[in-house]
Enzyme design. Structure first.
Site: not given
Ligand code: UDP
Length: 316
Positions: A150, A176, A100, A146, A160, A92
């Site tokens: 992504k 990282t 959003n 995941y 967008y 989500k």
């Protein structure tokens, strides 16, 4: 003074990014629902008038009053055991949360930066991984929640950019490490350091011949900050190309900590990528960026931090 929103601001990377943005003179609104983030990561910013924290789940509509110049979308569970425990939330936040966050950027005319991942390459058949490689992802495996979230997030970001003309950037983050990782998040750096400090065996999954390349957090944040200032819209790998097998990595941790801990084998998680190394040609060319912190130095800093935080409980 630029105004930035950082989703996932109480997380490992979100909190370091918040620190960097404040140092660069930004005002920062950090958002987090605290399912894997922890407000302690922002505790040192109490009393800083340029900083605000809002407890909010970004899969719900994000309401921000006033102008916003940058939206950095860093909210997501990010360790394999977290997304096994939180599969729906992971899907989500990568999909609805990204929508959003992009909607906020569009409404405010803000620049947008997506924290994407080397997991987009899955178990890669091309090595090292360049940004034009499309990846080898199992959509229905345990990591799929995941990886696919992504990948969707990247597709949504480019949509967008192309359709709504939002000024977007995408960073593909490779492994990282550094201060503020959660000791029990299951990732290999906190796992091995925690085990070494407690004198417990180091748990190497599989035969330990799988490889990873580890980037120190200050280097990573520097690459991300530079990308936020660049005029470039396709994904950029940020990571350290110094590649090690997990077995070699376990030996490094043993040497660094001086532990007498043995190495024990545990089963390899499903779909665990066999090799991973970023090709950072693009980051070098476009951002003038490459990592500076040597593994020994970064690990020493991380070790010091864990020595002081060993007893900290897992965040709720
Ligand atoms: N790993 C390991 N022992 C541990 C934790 C992880 O051998 O206690 C291995 C894991 O199987 C993977 C690598 O270390 O091959 C990196 O795992 P991590 O969870 O840090 O991140 P990933 O790169 O897989 O997302």
């Amino acid at each position: 003074m630029p105004i930035s929103v950082v989703t996932g601001g109480a997380g490992f990377l979100g909190s370091h990014l918040t620190d960097r943005l404040l140092r660069e003179g930004h005002q920062v609104l950090a958002m987090d629902n605290l399912i894997t983030g922890n407000e302690r990561n922002l505790g040192h910013l109490g009393g800083n008038g340029k900083f605000r924290f809002l407890r909010h789940d970004v899969t719900q509509f994000i309401a921000v009053e006033g102008p916003v110049d940058y939206v950095f979308h860093f909210a997501s569970p990010a360790s394999p055991i977290d997304y096994l425990e939180l599969p729906i939330q992971t899907l989500k936040v990568g999909s609805l949360g990204t929508h959003n966050a992009l909607g906020l950027a569009k409404a405010k005319g803000a620049k947008f930066l997506l924290a994407s991942t080397s997991e987009c390459y899955g178990d890669p058949l091309v090595h090292p991984q360049k940004e034009d490689y499309w990846g080898n992802v199992n959509p229905i495996g345990p990591r799929g929640v995941y990886d696919e979230a992504k990948r969707f997030a990247e597709a949504m970001t480019m949509a967008y950019h192309r359709y709504h003309k939002v000024d977007t950037k995408i960073v593909r983050i490779f492994n990282t490490y550094g201060p503020r990782m959660r000791l029990r998040d299951g990732r290999v750096v906190p796992a091995f350091i925690g085990q070494a400090l407690k004198g417990e065996p180091l748990t190497v999954f599989g035969d330990g011949k799988q490889t990873r390349s580890f980037c120190y957090v200050s280097d990573l944040i520097d690459g991300i900050y530079r990308l936020s200032q660049a005029d470039f819209h396709e994904p950029v790998n940020i990571g350290n190309p110094m590649e090690l097998t997990i077995l070699e990595f376990a030996e490094r941790i043993r040497r660094l900590t001086g532990t007498k801990s043995e190495i024990v084998r545990k089963p390899l998680p499903v779909d665990d990528p066999k090799q991973r190394q970023p090709d950072i040609t693009r980051a070098k060319k476009i951002l003038g960026w490459e990592p500076k912190v040597a593994l020994e130095d970064g690990l020493r800093e991380t070790l010091l931090w864990f020595q002081n935080h060993l007893e900290a409980p897992r965040s709720p």
